[in-house]
Design an enzyme around this catalytic site. Structure first.
Site, short mmCIF file in Angstrom:
data_model
loop_
_atom_site.label_atom_id
_atom_site.label_comp_id
_atom_site.label_asym_id
_atom_site.label_seq_id
_atom_site.Cartn_x
_atom_site.Cartn_y
_atom_site.Cartn_z
N SER A 12 3.91 5.55 3.92
CA SER A 12 4.74 4.70 4.79
C SER A 12 4.40 3.21 4.64
CB SER A 12 4.59 5.13 6.24
OG SER A 12 3.22 5.10 6.62
N GLY A 13 4.11 2.78 3.40
CA GLY A 13 4.07 1.35 3.10
C GLY A 13 5.47 0.93 2.69
N LYS A 34 -0.61 9.67 5.93
CA LYS A 34 -1.85 10.34 6.31
C LYS A 34 -2.56 9.75 7.53
CE LYS A 34 -4.77 8.18 2.75
NZ LYS A 34 -5.66 8.46 1.64
N ALA A 45 -0.53 -7.41 3.75
CA ALA A 45 -0.08 -8.41 2.76
C ALA A 45 0.08 -9.75 3.46
CB ALA A 45 1.23 -7.96 2.13
N GLY A 47 0.35 -13.31 1.52
CA GLY A 47 1.07 -14.38 0.82
C GLY A 47 2.57 -14.26 0.93
N GLY A 48 3.15 -13.14 0.47
CA GLY A 48 4.59 -12.97 0.61
C GLY A 48 5.24 -12.23 -0.54
N GLU A 113 2.17 -19.92 -5.34
CA GLU A 113 0.89 -19.22 -5.53
C GLU A 113 0.51 -19.30 -7.00
OE1 GLU A 113 1.46 -15.26 -3.98
OE2 GLU A 113 1.12 -15.91 -1.92
N HIS A 241 -8.89 -9.70 -6.72
CA HIS A 241 -8.38 -10.93 -6.11
C HIS A 241 -9.55 -11.92 -6.07
CE1 HIS A 241 -6.55 -13.73 -3.37
NE2 HIS A 241 -5.42 -13.05 -3.40
N ARG A 292 -4.67 -14.88 -11.68
CA ARG A 292 -5.83 -14.31 -11.00
C ARG A 292 -6.96 -13.85 -11.89
NH1 ARG A 292 -2.89 -10.76 -6.48
NH2 ARG A 292 -2.15 -12.61 -5.43
N HIS A 353 -8.32 -5.40 -5.74
CA HIS A 353 -7.15 -5.73 -4.93
C HIS A 353 -5.93 -4.88 -5.27
CE1 HIS A 353 -4.62 -8.34 -2.53
NE2 HIS A 353 -3.86 -8.66 -3.58
N GLU A 377 2.97 0.59 -5.40
CA GLU A 377 1.79 0.32 -6.23
C GLU A 377 1.37 1.52 -7.08
OE1 GLU A 377 -1.22 -1.77 -4.09
OE2 GLU A 377 -2.76 -1.36 -5.57
N ARG A 388 -0.96 -8.60 -12.82
CA ARG A 388 0.20 -8.85 -11.94
C ARG A 388 0.23 -10.29 -11.45
NH1 ARG A 388 0.94 -8.78 -6.27
NH2 ARG A 388 -1.17 -8.04 -5.91
P1 FAD Z 1 0.86 1.04 0.77
O1 FAD Z 1 1.46 -0.06 1.50
O2 FAD Z 1 -0.61 1.04 0.59
O3 FAD Z 1 1.26 2.39 1.51
C1 FAD Z 1 0.75 3.63 1.07
C2 FAD Z 1 1.04 4.66 2.14
O4 FAD Z 1 0.75 5.95 1.66
C3 FAD Z 1 0.20 4.50 3.40
O5 FAD Z 1 1.05 4.74 4.50
C4 FAD Z 1 -0.84 5.59 3.29
O6 FAD Z 1 -1.36 6.05 4.51
C5 FAD Z 1 -0.02 6.67 2.61
N1 FAD Z 1 -0.78 7.69 1.88
C6 FAD Z 1 -1.70 7.50 0.90
N2 FAD Z 1 -2.13 8.70 0.45
C7 FAD Z 1 -1.46 9.65 1.14
C8 FAD Z 1 -1.45 11.06 1.13
N3 FAD Z 1 -2.24 11.78 0.32
N4 FAD Z 1 -0.63 11.72 1.98
C9 FAD Z 1 0.17 11.04 2.85
N5 FAD Z 1 0.21 9.70 2.91
C10 FAD Z 1 -0.59 9.01 2.05
N6 FAD Z 1 1.49 -8.04 -2.70
C11 FAD Z 1 2.46 -8.97 -2.70
O7 FAD Z 1 3.44 -8.86 -3.44
N7 FAD Z 1 2.35 -10.05 -1.87
C12 FAD Z 1 1.30 -10.22 -1.02
O8 FAD Z 1 1.26 -11.19 -0.28
C13 FAD Z 1 0.27 -9.26 -1.03
N8 FAD Z 1 -0.83 -9.41 -0.25
C14 FAD Z 1 -1.75 -8.40 -0.20
C15 FAD Z 1 -2.81 -8.49 0.69
C16 FAD Z 1 -3.71 -7.45 0.81
C17 FAD Z 1 -4.86 -7.54 1.77
C18 FAD Z 1 -3.55 -6.29 0.01
C19 FAD Z 1 -4.50 -5.13 0.12
C20 FAD Z 1 -2.51 -6.20 -0.90
C21 FAD Z 1 -1.60 -7.25 -1.02
N9 FAD Z 1 -0.53 -7.18 -1.90
C22 FAD Z 1 0.42 -8.15 -1.89
C23 FAD Z 1 -0.27 -5.97 -2.65
C24 FAD Z 1 0.78 -5.16 -1.87
O9 FAD Z 1 0.59 -5.35 -0.49
C25 FAD Z 1 0.68 -3.69 -2.17
O10 FAD Z 1 0.69 -3.48 -3.55
C26 FAD Z 1 1.89 -2.98 -1.56
O11 FAD Z 1 1.95 -3.25 -0.19
C27 FAD Z 1 1.77 -1.51 -1.80
O12 FAD Z 1 2.81 -0.87 -1.10
P2 FAD Z 1 2.92 0.70 -1.23
O13 FAD Z 1 4.03 1.12 -0.33
O14 FAD Z 1 2.96 1.09 -2.63
O15 FAD Z 1 1.51 1.23 -0.66
C1 SIN Z 2 -2.32 -13.14 -1.46
O1 SIN Z 2 -1.81 -13.47 -0.40
O2 SIN Z 2 -3.13 -13.82 -2.10
C2 SIN Z 2 -1.97 -11.83 -2.02
C3 SIN Z 2 -0.78 -11.97 -2.84
C4 SIN Z 2 -0.65 -10.81 -3.76
O3 SIN Z 2 -1.53 -9.96 -3.85
O4 SIN Z 2 0.36 -10.77 -4.44
#
Ligand code: FAD
Ligand code: SIN
Length: 543
Positions: A12-13, A34, A45, A47-48, A113, A241, A292, A353, A377, A388
């Site tokens: 649920s990301g 989970k 996240a 930055g944006g 950025e 990062h 980066r 990161h 991701e 990236r």
């Molecule tokens: P996630 O958002 O991590 O969601 C994964 C989901 O899967 C979660 O709900 C988790 O609980 C669930 N899950 C995992 N395993 C299981 C399982 N076995 N069963 C059920 N559920 C499960 N990127 C940008 O482009 N801009 C930014 O500004 C930026 N800033 C960031 C700042 C931080 C601190 C971090 C950590 C990352 C940042 N990134 C940024 C990267 C970006 O946020 C992530 O790559 C992106 O949010 C990933 O989204 P996602 O939906 O793939 O995974």
């Molecule tokens: C950040 O805000 O520096 C994170 C941006 C990213 O991971 O893309």
């Protein structure tokens, strides 16, 4: 217990929620996650989201910036696709209710950025991810045909392997029909059968000691897909990062390092070593706004030269009110740690990161297994190559989530998926867990060895040492897994160990330094021959 649904979404990301939002327009979705639904990397996240929304900017600029950061390994057609389709999804998020920061009454405030040649980052102050999660969760909650199951952890995919002996299973033309899922509170494993399954489980930062990723980032999706026989790629490219807040205190096992956004350097932040020197002048003409990989390696090198534990990020030359206005979350967090960022330097270190590689998908997020899709991701779309570009991850997730929904719509229209009878989860002969200490010990050991041997700078010797220890850990974890009633920490450790194995395997296959993968034994780019993605697949041999 068995649930039958049209589409199962795991996670649920942004990847899972935006996919579910799009699919809910034509089909029924069961989304499992989970922990509580907002817990995800997305939620943190800062930055944006990078997107071309200013008439002085251009698609070509954004495409070029992405290709330069990716160090020759981006798939150009896919980069063009996400850059061009991106703006429509920003508009869709706004239509769904996202409140991004404005520069005046009607225009988005676009910032810059590292690696970007133009200010093009859409943001909600320094809490962009929280705003995206809020918007999507509110939307999903209002859809009657989406069921969200919190505290449900997907264990393994349902494929041909569940119908026949593993060794007799095919390794090509596989199908996915859902997943076994642990209902954490009910302490039971349920079977969720679906015509289409979407893995959106995020990254694997928790394989390292210092990571910006929350505790959920344990590589579950990549490990599940690998066990099921999907094709994976480029897992050697772990993005560190450059600037996470240095924490000298005791570390808990699933600690999340606090990020100091790249946008702070975009805003004019200067990196200094502990003598006060602006050291980026020695490393790259783009200084603090170099991509980066370059900035993180420069910090690593400064730390090795000085023997210090951190460097500083200095924004004290900027106006105090602007700092508080642009970065309220970062300012408050630093203050909590006793650092007033308007007057004092912020101590920072690099932290794991983002994983650039993952499950290989095509332009409609289809993996190599029929009926299995991946978004966010966890996927390897070809956008990021060997490194990236900042804020391209959320953009990629939006575009590929929407495309997954299109791909699944086609599949469902064909109506050719027949769900076979799949056995229930087998819990005979399993004993209850009594040695949980072995799980936390194993996780600590894994993180330590990955940080020591498979970090920013690698070598053949370090990789082979890591591989040996991971093999032993794998044997131990599999032994516990086979005889124990499953629980979350055990399943996550199993996935972390598999993720570590896959990172080391890919790193060993790459005989060059490129982007985020730097090896002391092969310090140069391999300029001879075709530049290739690293591809791996778990093939079950018939015996
Ligand atoms: P996630 O958002 O991590 O969601 C994964 C989901 O899967 C979660 O709900 C988790 O609980 C669930 N899950 C995992 N395993 C299981 C399982 N076995 N069963 C059920 N559920 C499960 N990127 C940008 O482009 N801009 C930014 O500004 C930026 N800033 C960031 C700042 C931080 C601190 C971090 C950590 C990352 C940042 N990134 C940024 C990267 C970006 O946020 C992530 O790559 C992106 O949010 C990933 O989204 P996602 O939906 O793939 O995974
Ligand atoms: C950040 O805000 O520096 C994170 C941006 C990213 O991971 O893309």
């Amino acid at each position: 217990m068995e649930i039958v649904t049209e589409v199962l979404v795991i996670g649920s990301g942004i990847g899972g929620l935006y996919t579910a939002a799009q699919i809910s327009k034509y089909a029924e979705v069961t989304l499992v996650t989970k922990k509580e639904k907002s817990e995800s990397s997305t939620n943190y996240a800062q930055g944006g989201i990078a997107s071309v929304l200013d008439s002085r900017d251009s698609f070509d600029n954004h495409i070029n910036d992405t290709l330069i950061a990716g160090a020759g390994l981006c798939h150009k057609d896919i980069v063009e696709m996400i850059v061009k389709e991106g703006p429509a999804h920003i508009k869709e998020l706004i239509n769904l209710g996202a409140r991004f920061t404005l520069s005046d009454s009607s225009n988005l405030d676009l910032v810059r950025e590292g690696g970007h040649s133009f200010p093009r980052i859409v943001h909600a102050k320094d809490l962009t991810g929280k705003e995206v999660e809020r918007t999507l969760i509110e939307y999903i909650s209002a859809q009657k045909n989406v069921a969200v199951l919190e505290n449900h952890l997907a264990i393994d995919l349902l494929t041909e392997h569940n119908l026949t002996n593993l060794k007799d299973s095919p390794s090509e033309n596989l199908h996915c029909w859902g997943a076994y899922v642990l209902d954490i509170n009910g302490e039971r494993v349920i079977k969720i059968k679906a015509k289409a399954t979407v893995i959106a489980t995020g990254g694997m930062g928790q394989v390292y000691l210092h990571t910006t990723n929350p505790g959920i980032a344990t590589g579950d999706g990549v490990a599940m897909a690998y066990r099921a026989g999907a094709r994976l790629s480029n897992l050697e490219f772990i993005q560190f990062h450059p600037t996470s807040l240095y924490n000298s205190g005791a570390h808990s096992i699933r600690e999340q390092a606090f990020l100091i956004s790249e946008a702070v350097r975009g805003f004019g932040g200067i990196l200094r070593n502990q003598t006060g020197e602006r050291f980026m002048t020695k490393y790259d003409s783009r200084l603090e706004l170099a991509p980066r990989d370059i900035v993180a390696r420069a910090i690593d090198s400064e730390l090795k030269i000085s023997g210090e534990d951190f460097v500083y990020l200095d924004i004290t030359h900027k106006s105090s009110s602007e700092i508080k206005d642009h970065f309220p979350n970062i300012y408050e967090r630093c203050l909590k740690e006793g650092i007033d960022a308007t007057t004092a330097f912020i101590p920072v270190v690099p932290a794991a990161h983002y994983i650039c590689g993952g499950i290989i998908v095509d332009s409609f997020s289809r993996t190599s297994i029929n009926g299995l899709y991946a978004t966010g991701e966890v996927s390897m779309t070809g956008v990021h190559g060997a490194n990236r570009l900042a804020s391209n991850s959320l953009l990629e997730a939006l575009v590929f989530a929407s495309r997954a929904a299109q791909g699944i719509s086609e599949q469902i229209k064909e109506n050719s998926t027949v769900l076979p009878d799949i056995p229930d989860w087998d819990e005979t002969n399993v004993i209850s867990p009594d040695e949980k200490i072995m799980i936390s010990h194993g996780e600590r050991e894994l993180k330590q060895l990955m940080s020591d041997y498979v970090g920013i700078v690698r070598s053949n010797l370090r990789l082979s040492r890591a591989a040996r220890r991971i093999k032993t850990l794998n044997l131990e974890v599999e032994e516990i897994y086979k005889k124990t009633k499953v629980f979350a920490a055990l399943l996550e450790l199993r996935n972390l160990v598999t993720s570590a194995y896959l990172i080391v395997k890919c790193a060993t296959l790459r005989k060059e330094s490129r982007g985020l993968h730097y090896s002391l034994d092969y310090p140069e780019l391999n300029k001879a021959g075709k530049i290739k993605d690293t591809i791996i697949q778990n093939k079950y041999q018939k015996s």
